[in-house]
Design a protein around this motif. Structure first.
Motif, PDB file in Angstrom:
ATOM      1  N   THR A 161      42.721  47.992  37.367  1.00  0.00           N
ATOM      2  CA  THR A 161      41.810  46.914  37.759  1.00  0.00           C
ATOM      3  C   THR A 161      42.049  46.522  39.217  1.00  0.00           C
ATOM      4  OG1 THR A 161      43.427  45.378  36.872  1.00  0.00           O
ATOM      5  CG2 THR A 161      41.537  45.856  35.471  1.00  0.00           C
ATOM      6  N   VAL A 166      45.499  47.739  47.110  1.00  0.00           N
ATOM      7  CA  VAL A 166      46.678  47.485  46.268  1.00  0.00           C
ATOM      8  C   VAL A 166      47.150  48.809  45.661  1.00  0.00           C
ATOM      9  CG1 VAL A 166      47.464  46.352  44.140  1.00  0.00           C
ATOM     10  CG2 VAL A 166      46.050  45.095  45.776  1.00  0.00           C
ATOM     11  N   ARG A 170      51.257  50.509  46.099  1.00  0.00           N
ATOM     12  CA  ARG A 170      52.234  50.164  45.053  1.00  0.00           C
ATOM     13  C   ARG A 170      53.411  51.129  45.079  1.00  0.00           C
ATOM     14  NH1 ARG A 170      51.904  45.242  42.962  1.00  0.00           N
ATOM     15  NH2 ARG A 170      53.413  45.985  41.439  1.00  0.00           N
ATOM     16  N   CYS A 174      52.335  47.222  38.284  1.00  0.00           N
ATOM     17  CA  CYS A 174      52.253  45.758  38.232  1.00  0.00           C
ATOM     18  C   CYS A 174      52.338  45.291  36.775  1.00  0.00           C
ATOM     19  CB  CYS A 174      50.969  45.268  38.904  1.00  0.00           C
ATOM     20  SG  CYS A 174      49.498  45.600  37.936  1.00  0.00           S
ATOM     21  N   GLU A 176      50.131  44.481  34.701  1.00  0.00           N
ATOM     22  CA  GLU A 176      49.136  45.089  33.801  1.00  0.00           C
ATOM     23  C   GLU A 176      49.760  46.223  32.982  1.00  0.00           C
ATOM     24  OE1 GLU A 176      45.478  44.373  33.586  1.00  0.00           O
ATOM     25  OE2 GLU A 176      46.487  42.551  34.265  1.00  0.00           O
ATOM     26  N   TYR A 177      50.642  46.956  33.630  1.00  0.00           N
ATOM     27  CA  TYR A 177      51.309  48.066  32.940  1.00  0.00           C
ATOM     28  C   TYR A 177      52.275  47.522  31.879  1.00  0.00           C
ATOM     29  CZ  TYR A 177      54.457  52.021  32.215  1.00  0.00           C
ATOM     30  OH  TYR A 177      55.220  53.013  31.646  1.00  0.00           O
ATOM     31  N   PRO A 185      48.269  54.628  36.982  1.00  0.00           N
ATOM     32  CA  PRO A 185      48.155  55.861  37.769  1.00  0.00           C
ATOM     33  C   PRO A 185      48.610  55.671  39.215  1.00  0.00           C
ATOM     34  CG  PRO A 185      46.004  54.878  37.422  1.00  0.00           C
ATOM     35  CD  PRO A 185      46.965  54.081  36.607  1.00  0.00           C
TER      36      PRO A 185
HETATM   37  S1  SF4 Z   1      49.551  49.236  37.154  1.00  0.00           S
HETATM   38 FE1  SF4 Z   1      49.068  50.139  39.103  1.00  0.00          FE
HETATM   39  S2  SF4 Z   1      47.075  51.049  38.835  1.00  0.00           S
HETATM   40 FE2  SF4 Z   1      47.386  49.648  37.158  1.00  0.00          FE
HETATM   41  S3  SF4 Z   1      46.455  47.768  37.865  1.00  0.00           S
HETATM   42 FE3  SF4 Z   1      48.609  47.657  38.341  1.00  0.00          FE
HETATM   43  S4  SF4 Z   1      48.733  48.395  40.429  1.00  0.00           S
HETATM   44 FE4  SF4 Z   1      46.757  49.035  39.652  1.00  0.00          FE
END
Ligand code: SF4
Length: 423
Positions: A161, A166, A170, A174, A176-177, A185
């Motif tokens: 997202t 961003v 990386r 973040c 989200e993972y 990815p």
């Molecule tokens: S884990 Fe990585 S790819 Fe997924 S939203 Fe977060 S920064 Fe983006």
């Protein structure tokens, strides 16, 4: 160019010129005495179409009203009806004629952008559809419904997202993972096929194909539980429930499935209400309503223009377009839409069965919309009559102008006026 010579009967000037008008497909432009384009239309046989305008003296008001204003007509011959349709669209965009229908700009509706140009695409809502190589879906009639679906996608499909900036910068995933909402990815070496499968699932949800989606989530859940991956199985169960909640809100209208747009019209004098139902994967996923006033041209022409205008730009073209009545050039329209879609599109006027039922549903919605609008205007008339009565006016106030002036001790005088026309 054919010009008026001031005959009394509207259309008389046109009749005289008919022999020089080709019996070929093409586009015609009616202009007023100052050269302003009033109306652009297309025809399979230009002479036959203009003959129907020239016969304005037969009392058909919708033709007569245009002939009273027009004093010239230009014709442009094309190789076929499909070319005529494209040319008509372009000329309407160029001249914006007073008597052609114009649909509300779709920029006001939300669409979905899938950044398929990216190696790891993301899905976002947008009001701007542009030819940038990405995939667009919609526009969607309900912004709330769409936001709800996008929220479910975020929970169910672990797609990125983050913005490109961003993503590029990386060094570790973040949050989200961590909460299982992204495969990350950005830093993890994941299988592109796995990411693609998640993206396909999200697209199915957006297209309303929830049945297929629930089935594949169910299979994955059963497999996970057989392999004793109970955490995965529980996650898949929750995802299935989230998709089912979205599915519940989409009524099944076509048991055979399929993607269709269904047009319905209802007219009372010059007031026209049109409804387009969008059916995706057999489910009614949205509708668009359009309203036109002072539209006096024949219903067939209105419907034909409505369909052509509706698919202008980047709008998704379904497999089938269902219409309530036949229109001239339906084959050319199917050809044009097929060209946009990249495969065959059927333009049908169903007589019976499920498709007919869908058309009747669209017409009924249009009828209801028109009824509400007429109720609205009679309510407005009652309010105006009441204002007239209370103010002791001799007649109903058609126009009300309100003035106010303010100043600072005689300096910096500012005046304003607000006007109400017909309430
Ligand atoms: S884990 Fe990585 S790819 Fe997924 S939203 Fe977060 S920064 Fe983006």
């Amino acid at each position: 160019m054919v010009e008026a010579r001031g005959e009394e009967r509207p259309g008389g000037w046109l009749e005289e010129r008919l022999p020089s008008v080709p019996r070929k497909p093409g586009v015609y432009l009616f202009r007023d005495s100052r050269g302003k384009v009033l109306y652009v239309g297309k025809a399979k046989d230009l002479r036959a179409r203009l003959r129907s305008y020239a016969a304005a003296g037969d009392g058909r008001y919708h033709v007569r009203f245009l002939m009273e204003r027009a004093s010239k007509v230009e014709t442009l011959v094309t190789n076929n009806e499909t070319e005529a349709l494209i040319l008509e669209n372009n000329l309407i965009k160029q001249y914006r004629p007073r008597y052609n229908i114009r649909l509300k700009d779709d920029k006001t509706y939300l669409s979905v952008k899938v950044t398929t140009k990216d190696e790891w695409p993301r899905i976002l809502a947008t009001r701007h559809i542009v030819r940038d190589g990405n995939t667009y879906l919609g526009p969607f009639a309900s912004a709330t419904g769409l936001r709800e679906t996008l929220e479910t996608i975020r929970k169910v499909f672990p797609l990125r997202t983050c913005s490109d900036a961003v993503f590029r910068n990386r060094s570790r995933p973040c949050l989200e993972y961590q909460i299982h909402r992204c495969l990350a990815p950005c830093v993890i070496d994941i299988d592109p096929a796995e990411y693609r499968a998640q993206l396909d699932g999200a697209l199915k949800l957006l297209e309303g194909k929830t049945g297929e989606l629930i089935e594949s989530l169910k299979q994955a859940m059963l497999q996970a539980s057989e392999e004793e991956r109970f955490e995965d199985a529980a996650r898949l169960r929750d995802r299935m429930a989230a998709v089912a909640r979205i599915a519940e809100k989409q009524a099944v209208v076509s048991h055979g499935g399929g993607d269709r747009d269904v047009f319905g019209l209802c007219r009372e004098g010059g007031i026209v209400e049109a409804q387009v139902l969008t059916v995706r994967g057999g489910k009614l996923v949205g509708h668009h309503g359009y309203h036109f006033e002072d539209y006096e041209l024949p219903e067939e022409e209105l419907l034909s223009s409505l369909v052509a205008r509706f698919y202008e730009g980047e709008r998704f073209v379904p497999d089938e377009v269902l219409l309530p009545r036949p229109i001239e050039g339906a084959a050319a329209l199917a050809d044009y839409l097929g060209g946009k879609r990249g495969r065959r599109v059927a333009v049908l006027v169903p007589k019976r069965g499920e498709r007919r039922r869908l058309v009747e549903m669209a017409v009924e919605n249009a009828r209801q919309g028109l009824r509400e609008r007429l109720d609205d205007s009679s309510q407005r008339e009652r309010t105006l009559a009441e204002i007239g009565r209370r103010l002791g006016l001799a007649s109903v106030p058609k126009r009300i102008e309100c003035f106010d002036i303010s100043h600072a001790g005689g300096e910096a005088v500012v005046a304003s006026m607000v006007a109400f026309d017909e309430g």
